[in-house]
Design an enzyme around this catalytic site. Structure first.
Site, short mmCIF file in Angstrom:
data_model
loop_
_atom_site.label_atom_id
_atom_site.label_comp_id
_atom_site.label_asym_id
_atom_site.label_seq_id
_atom_site.Cartn_x
_atom_site.Cartn_y
_atom_site.Cartn_z
N VAL A 247 38.86 35.35 30.65
CA VAL A 247 38.93 34.79 32.00
C VAL A 247 40.32 35.18 32.48
O VAL A 247 41.31 34.58 32.10
CB VAL A 247 38.71 33.26 31.99
CG1 VAL A 247 38.90 32.69 33.39
CG2 VAL A 247 37.33 32.92 31.45
N PRO A 248 40.41 36.25 33.28
CA PRO A 248 41.67 36.98 33.49
C PRO A 248 42.70 36.31 34.41
O PRO A 248 43.03 36.81 35.48
CB PRO A 248 41.20 38.31 34.07
CG PRO A 248 39.95 37.97 34.81
CD PRO A 248 39.30 36.88 33.98
N CYS A 249 43.26 35.21 33.93
CA CYS A 249 44.30 34.53 34.70
C CYS A 249 45.56 35.38 34.80
O CYS A 249 46.39 35.16 35.69
CB CYS A 249 44.61 33.16 34.11
SG CYS A 249 45.04 33.18 32.36
N HIS A 250 45.70 36.39 33.94
CA HIS A 250 46.86 37.28 34.03
C HIS A 250 46.84 38.13 35.30
O HIS A 250 47.87 38.67 35.68
CB HIS A 250 46.95 38.18 32.78
CG HIS A 250 45.77 39.08 32.60
ND1 HIS A 250 44.60 38.66 32.00
CD2 HIS A 250 45.58 40.38 32.94
CE1 HIS A 250 43.75 39.67 31.97
NE2 HIS A 250 44.32 40.72 32.54
N ARG A 251 45.72 38.20 35.98
CA ARG A 251 45.61 39.01 37.20
C ARG A 251 46.08 38.25 38.44
O ARG A 251 45.99 38.79 39.55
CB ARG A 251 44.17 39.47 37.39
CG ARG A 251 43.71 40.41 36.28
CD ARG A 251 42.28 40.84 36.44
NE ARG A 251 41.85 41.60 35.27
CZ ARG A 251 40.60 41.72 34.87
NH1 ARG A 251 39.62 41.14 35.56
NH2 ARG A 251 40.30 42.42 33.79
#
Length: 171
Positions: free
Chosen positions: A134-138
């Site tokens: 779940v790409p919270c780094h984006r």
């Protein structure tokens, strides 16, 4: 909350951004934590270690390996994060951010129909239990700068650089 029929299994996995700790039940991936993070939660007491033979952890490990090798842009794993209705909505929206693309907390708030909730989106983002998948780094700040990340800003920078190789090169 787990049922009597659902056991929790954990696996520790080396990655290019540090050691990852995965947690799954019998049918879903529940967490991916950075082992070096001060904010990582304790494992449930009933979690068992398993290095091979768990279908969900095997699939997650395989897909993470492909992601880090640059051969996977979207994860296809059964997920079961635990959170509030708002957090679940934010995490679902995070999964819609395409590989190699960044957005802001404000834009996420607008896409959720809550344009004044950028701060709440940021708090939900910080509690994302499934880092990388779940790409919270984006998600970046309104000015494009990197902001908080459970794995640390260096890890966030490395994940974004993996997806956008020229992102942090100076002209």
């Amino acid at each position: 909350m787990t049922t009597a029929a659902s056991r929790l299994v954990t696996r520790t996995r080396a990655s290019p951004v540090g050691t990852l700790r995965l947690l799954a039940d019998d049918s879903h991936l529940r967490r991916i934590d950075f082992a070096h993070s001060r904010r990582r939660p304790e494992l449930p007491e009933d979690a068992e270690a398993d290095d091979t033979g768990h279908p969900v952890l095997d699939a997650a490990t395989h897909q993470l390996d492909r992601y880090f090798a640059g051969r996977l842009e979207a994860f296809d794993l059964p997920l079961r994060p635990e959170g509030t209705a708002f957090q679940l909505a934010v995490w679902a929206e995070l999964r819609r951010i395409p590989y190699g693309v960044t957005t802001t907390y404000g834009r996420l708030a607008v896409s959720l129909g809550r344009p004044d909730a950028a701060r709440a989106v940021g708090l939900a983002n910080a509690r994302n239990p499934l880092s990388i998948v779940v790409p919270c780094h984006r998600v970046v700040g309104a000015d494009g700068r990197l902001t908080g990340f459970a794995g640390g800003l260096d890890t966030k920078r490395r994940l974004l650089r993996l997806e956008q190789p020229g992102l942090f090169q100076k002209a």
